[in-house]
Design a protein around this motif. Sequence first.
Motif, PDB file in Angstrom:
ATOM      1  N   GLU A  84       0.815  -1.206  -0.263  1.00 52.44           N
ATOM      2  CA  GLU A  84       0.001   0.310   0.157  1.00 52.44           C
ATOM      3  C   GLU A  84       0.388   1.156  -0.069  1.00 52.44           C
ATOM      4  OE1 GLU A  84      -3.684  -0.961   2.697  1.00 52.44           O
ATOM      5  OE2 GLU A  84      -1.970  -1.357   4.028  1.00 52.44           O
ATOM      6  N   LEU A 143      -0.962   1.257 -16.247  1.00 54.95           N
ATOM      7  CA  LEU A 143      -1.064  -0.470 -16.884  1.00 54.95           C
ATOM      8  C   LEU A 143      -1.844   0.145 -18.660  1.00 54.95           C
ATOM      9  CD1 LEU A 143      -3.475  -0.958 -14.172  1.00 54.95           C
ATOM     10  CD2 LEU A 143      -1.388  -1.978 -14.830  1.00 54.95           C
ATOM     11  N   GLU A 197      -7.818  -1.735 -13.780  1.00 53.84           N
ATOM     12  CA  GLU A 197      -6.692  -1.708 -12.585  1.00 53.84           C
ATOM     13  C   GLU A 197      -7.768  -2.243 -10.780  1.00 53.84           C
ATOM     14  OE1 GLU A 197      -5.641   3.155 -11.994  1.00 53.84           O
ATOM     15  OE2 GLU A 197      -7.854   3.273 -11.272  1.00 53.84           O
ATOM     16  N   ASP A 198      -8.513  -1.873 -11.044  1.00 51.95           N
ATOM     17  CA  ASP A 198      -9.611  -2.626 -10.005  1.00 51.95           C
ATOM     18  C   ASP A 198      -9.467  -4.121 -10.216  1.00 51.95           C
ATOM     19  OD1 ASP A 198     -10.211  -0.090  -9.045  1.00 51.95           O
ATOM     20  OD2 ASP A 198     -11.979  -0.346 -10.414  1.00 51.95           O
ATOM     21  N   LEU A 223      -7.075  -5.606 -10.885  1.00 52.84           N
ATOM     22  CA  LEU A 223      -5.634  -6.143 -10.117  1.00 52.84           C
ATOM     23  C   LEU A 223      -5.604  -6.017  -9.188  1.00 52.84           C
ATOM     24  CD1 LEU A 223      -3.495  -4.122 -13.169  1.00 52.84           C
ATOM     25  CD2 LEU A 223      -3.869  -7.159 -12.259  1.00 52.84           C
ATOM     26  N   VAL A 224      -6.344  -5.175  -8.278  1.00 52.64           N
ATOM     27  CA  VAL A 224      -6.156  -4.969  -7.323  1.00 52.64           C
ATOM     28  C   VAL A 224      -7.556  -5.835  -6.239  1.00 52.64           C
ATOM     29  CG1 VAL A 224      -6.841  -3.891  -5.294  1.00 52.64           C
ATOM     30  CG2 VAL A 224      -5.817  -1.859  -6.733  1.00 52.64           C
ATOM     31  N   LEU A 262      -2.993  -3.546  -2.333  1.00 49.68           N
ATOM     32  CA  LEU A 262      -2.401  -2.898  -3.264  1.00 49.68           C
ATOM     33  C   LEU A 262      -3.709  -1.486  -3.859  1.00 49.68           C
ATOM     34  CD1 LEU A 262      -0.826  -4.434  -6.625  1.00 49.68           C
ATOM     35  CD2 LEU A 262      -0.015  -3.075  -4.822  1.00 49.68           C
ATOM     36  N   ASN A 263      -2.876  -0.480  -4.324  1.00 52.12           N
ATOM     37  CA  ASN A 263      -3.590   0.824  -4.594  1.00 52.12           C
ATOM     38  C   ASN A 263      -4.011   1.066  -5.956  1.00 52.12           C
ATOM     39  OD1 ASN A 263      -2.076   1.616  -1.476  1.00 52.12           O
ATOM     40  ND2 ASN A 263      -4.208   1.883  -1.766  1.00 52.12           N
ATOM     41  N   ALA A 264      -4.878   1.306  -6.412  1.00 55.78           N
ATOM     42  CA  ALA A 264      -5.386   1.594  -7.634  1.00 55.78           C
ATOM     43  C   ALA A 264      -5.021   3.020  -7.969  1.00 55.78           C
ATOM     44  CB  ALA A 264      -6.572   1.206  -8.492  1.00 55.78           C
ATOM     45  N   LEU A 314      -1.339   1.283 -10.909  1.00 54.88           N
ATOM     46  CA  LEU A 314      -0.559   0.700  -9.873  1.00 54.88           C
ATOM     47  C   LEU A 314      -0.270   1.107  -9.075  1.00 54.88           C
ATOM     48  CD1 LEU A 314      -0.519  -3.174 -10.170  1.00 54.88           C
ATOM     49  CD2 LEU A 314      -3.179  -1.576  -9.186  1.00 54.88           C
ATOM     50  N   THR A 315      -0.553   1.926  -7.457  1.00 55.80           N
ATOM     51  CA  THR A 315       0.912   2.440  -6.985  1.00 55.80           C
ATOM     52  C   THR A 315       1.146   1.718  -5.803  1.00 55.80           C
ATOM     53  OG1 THR A 315      -0.846   3.213  -4.967  1.00 55.80           O
ATOM     54  CG2 THR A 315      -0.294   4.976  -7.099  1.00 55.80           C
ATOM     55  N   ILE A 316       2.494   0.835  -5.992  1.00 54.62           N
ATOM     56  CA  ILE A 316       2.706   0.326  -5.138  1.00 54.62           C
ATOM     57  C   ILE A 316       4.215   0.678  -4.341  1.00 54.62           C
ATOM     58  CG2 ILE A 316       4.475  -1.960  -5.335  1.00 54.62           C
ATOM     59  CD1 ILE A 316       2.605  -2.005  -7.524  1.00 54.62           C
TER      60      ILE A 316
END
Lengths: 480, 480
Positions: free
Chosen positions: A116, A406, A412-413, A415-416, A426-428, A443-445
């Motif tokens: 996150e 992406l 993105e949702d 993947l989250v 994880l945060n989109a 995606l923010t990692i």
Amino acid sequence: MKRAGSIANNWASSDALKHALAQRGGRRAALEDAIRSAIRSNRLRPSDPLPSSRALARELALARGTVAEAYAQLTAEGYLTARPGGTTRVAAGGATADATGTTVATAAARLPFTLEVGVPDVSAFPRAAWSTAMRRALRTAPSPRLALGDPRGAGELRDALAGHLRRTRGVVVDAGQVVITCGFSHGLAILCRTLRGSGLDCLAMEDPCLDSHRTIATGAGLRVVPLEVDEQGATAEPPPGTRALLLTPAHQFPLGMTLAPGRRTALIGWANAHDGLIVEDDYDGEYRYDHQPVGALQGLAPDRVIYAGTVSKTLAPALRLGWLVVPPRLLEPTVATKGLLGAEPSAIEQLTMAELLQSGAYDRHVRRTRLRYRHRRDRLLELLSEHAPELTPRGIAAGLHVLLDLPSGVSEDGLVDGAAAAGLALNALGPFWHDSAGRPGGLTIGYAAAPDHAYEQSLAVLAEVLRPTTVRFRRCARPT
Amino acid sequence: MKRAGSIANNWASSDALKHALAQRGGRRAALEDAIRSAIRSNRLRPSDPLPSSRALARELALARGTVAEAYAQLTAEGYLTARPGGTTRVAAGGATADATGTTVATAAARLPFTLEVGVPDVSAFPRAAWSTAMRRALRTAPSPRLALGDPRGAGELRDALAGHLRRTRGVVVDAGQVVITCGFSHGLAILCRTLRGSGLDCLAMEDPCLDSHRTIATGAGLRVVPLEVDEQGATAEPPPGTRALLLTPAHQFPLGMTLAPGRRTALIGWANAHDGLIVEDDYDGEYRYDHQPVGALQGLAPDRVIYAGTVSKTLAPALRLGWLVVPPRLLEPTVATKGLLGAEPSAIEQLTMAELLQSGAYDRHVRRTRLRYRHRRDRLLELLSEHAPELTPRGIAAGLHVLLDLPSGVSEDGLVDGAAAAGLALNALGPFWHDSAGRPGGLTIGYAAAPDHAYEQSLAVLAEVLRPTTVRFRRCARPT
């Protein structure tokens, strides 16, 4: 609202819900379980509105208080979000941030693995150093320091911070201009109301930016307008009529670039030309890995920039400790507004922090964690180049997170959700846009959030989650 | 405004001021000294407006920032008061409270003796117990407690408080309803905005009451209307249209009576009849000396009363730690509003307080200080009966202060000034009235503020100060 409220209403009147309630012990606990389960199984989806507690209570023949308490509990857990006087909704997927700008204990946060954003490794909190500093502060503080003092905050801390900020961030500051806050969100709440009080009605915020900051600004009665961000950072063309900006110059949140030198000059020029004000959110300015540190924007125009810092990334968010450096002409109204909100950190905590700064323990801790986070970032980049070579991480030079764009067509949702199913939070990128329609996915990692022992495994899960994306990527055009 | 602004303007353009500035080193320090001296010598009097920083800077050929910083410093010291966007004024005589409801370090507070109200004996703060509890909390807290958690506050503290409040104050409370705040002022700031959000625009506050609380309510956009107080406490007849009250049932501030049983019933009846809400400010409910403790009003109508408590009187105001017990239907909007203000006490402090409650150390400290304050009260009553037998102290059964009514014709400001000249900080009753015109004068005598070593001498100075009053009293009719 993504879907009609009737879906939540259908859920509320479903036999499944009534059945769940009939089966279980405590009715409030049963209702909470039923809602959690409906969210986990996607029967209730992010942003879905829930029925009012009154309506649901009637529907289920429960006391209204029981429903309200269940909603409050689930809001606290991050499943639901509530606004004053507004509708209760299902929180955004994955982790969610409440209106304090503070990530609450969420469904996702209870996952075993986390990448996150917005959270440092709290297991690295220097407990021994903090305890030593606290005991020393408590032993040496004269009693009157335990009565209320300077409304700006403890003089010892303001002195120590002024020196620290001059030295490490190039902030132009006298201790008299430092106002201690309960963290950045509190500082933003104070500043937004101070701006309102001085006749401003609008705040331009970077697009994208942290969504909870938009909520705080709106809650303070300001109109929020987007400020475009390109590869050099925030543009210097706020919408006409705007006179106040909120920026993240050191490491744009969440895109990750450092505000370019030319952009800095242009934004200061804008401020001078428009009698404008810039709030500089230096949320992770202590962490820079590849170059010389980039100084604070405030140093270029101390009369136009309000500098805001916090220990949320360097020590721990739950300390709720931050500071503002305020141009002299805004000092009185800022302090008065702080008084109207009635909050300030404990004097004992302020004196402890002063002691930590003065003893050098804070600098040592920042250096130690900087090295550690740099190693983590390097591991992440290694892994990405191996498992997802088509995805170029952005914003790697600084801070505690990187951004992955992406390919178009990759949700993105999705993947989250996939990550959550594999135990990874994880945060989109989506929730950070003012309006995500038509925006590219990302995606923010966050490589700081996990404790050491869980970091490698968190990365391994990420590689798994990204695998189909990169397969797909090889088939798709790169998004422009 | 008590006098024309021209007096301050005359002062600003006086040769004396220019002379003072020319004589001294740093111009800002010189300006501060000159203003302090003008206030001490009564050339600038309480409530006098000061010129705007712009106007004074022009007058004195100083940079505007210099004047603004001097004003901010003197505001911090309590000589001046500032409101957002408003005029800077000379603070009320003696001690002054800033908009946080928090007495700031004032000219008076630096006097050697004090009988101020609103402050406990901070030299009695249990440093060793606090330090032990903090170390234990820091040793045992799992790391995730240092990330952000439940927006209501730490569960450990909410649990411990719920038990404590049930046991000691008869509060009807589940831990889920407890919301932790940075002290009462913060709680009030949250509640006022929550009420506004639910459509209320008006708050009735006892007359008299703490002036800084009126400022906070007004600052939150509420209209403040007075609620009359007679010898039984607040009357049960708020102005028509009012639906929210702020009360001090345990020990009316500042008059000192306990809300009578019949009045309690009548006020709850009013709330039920008008869909009303009562905020119960239980600021010193732990301190009751002569009878069985009087339980919280909240216990009579948990759905109509929001209970508010704090450690400001039992431990130390500078901890900035308080709590609200909120009816379930108001929990969601209250928590959401708290989020919009962005502030919360440090998790470490919350866990420390939980530990202090659980270990019994808090109860022991309250018992110990209760005994000590009772002795102090007895000494005060002894002294008053000896040196001022005509002045009957009010509100002696509870709390940390008593009220002395003054004979008509005796100026409370005169007494406060006389006390200050003799080195004693005292509070007049005047500033606590919504409108002091036509109200009888009084002195509030806080017997908790002084450290032990200064208490007897503070009383001796009080006896001196009251001597002419009682002589005069013998010549006057008693005020009705």
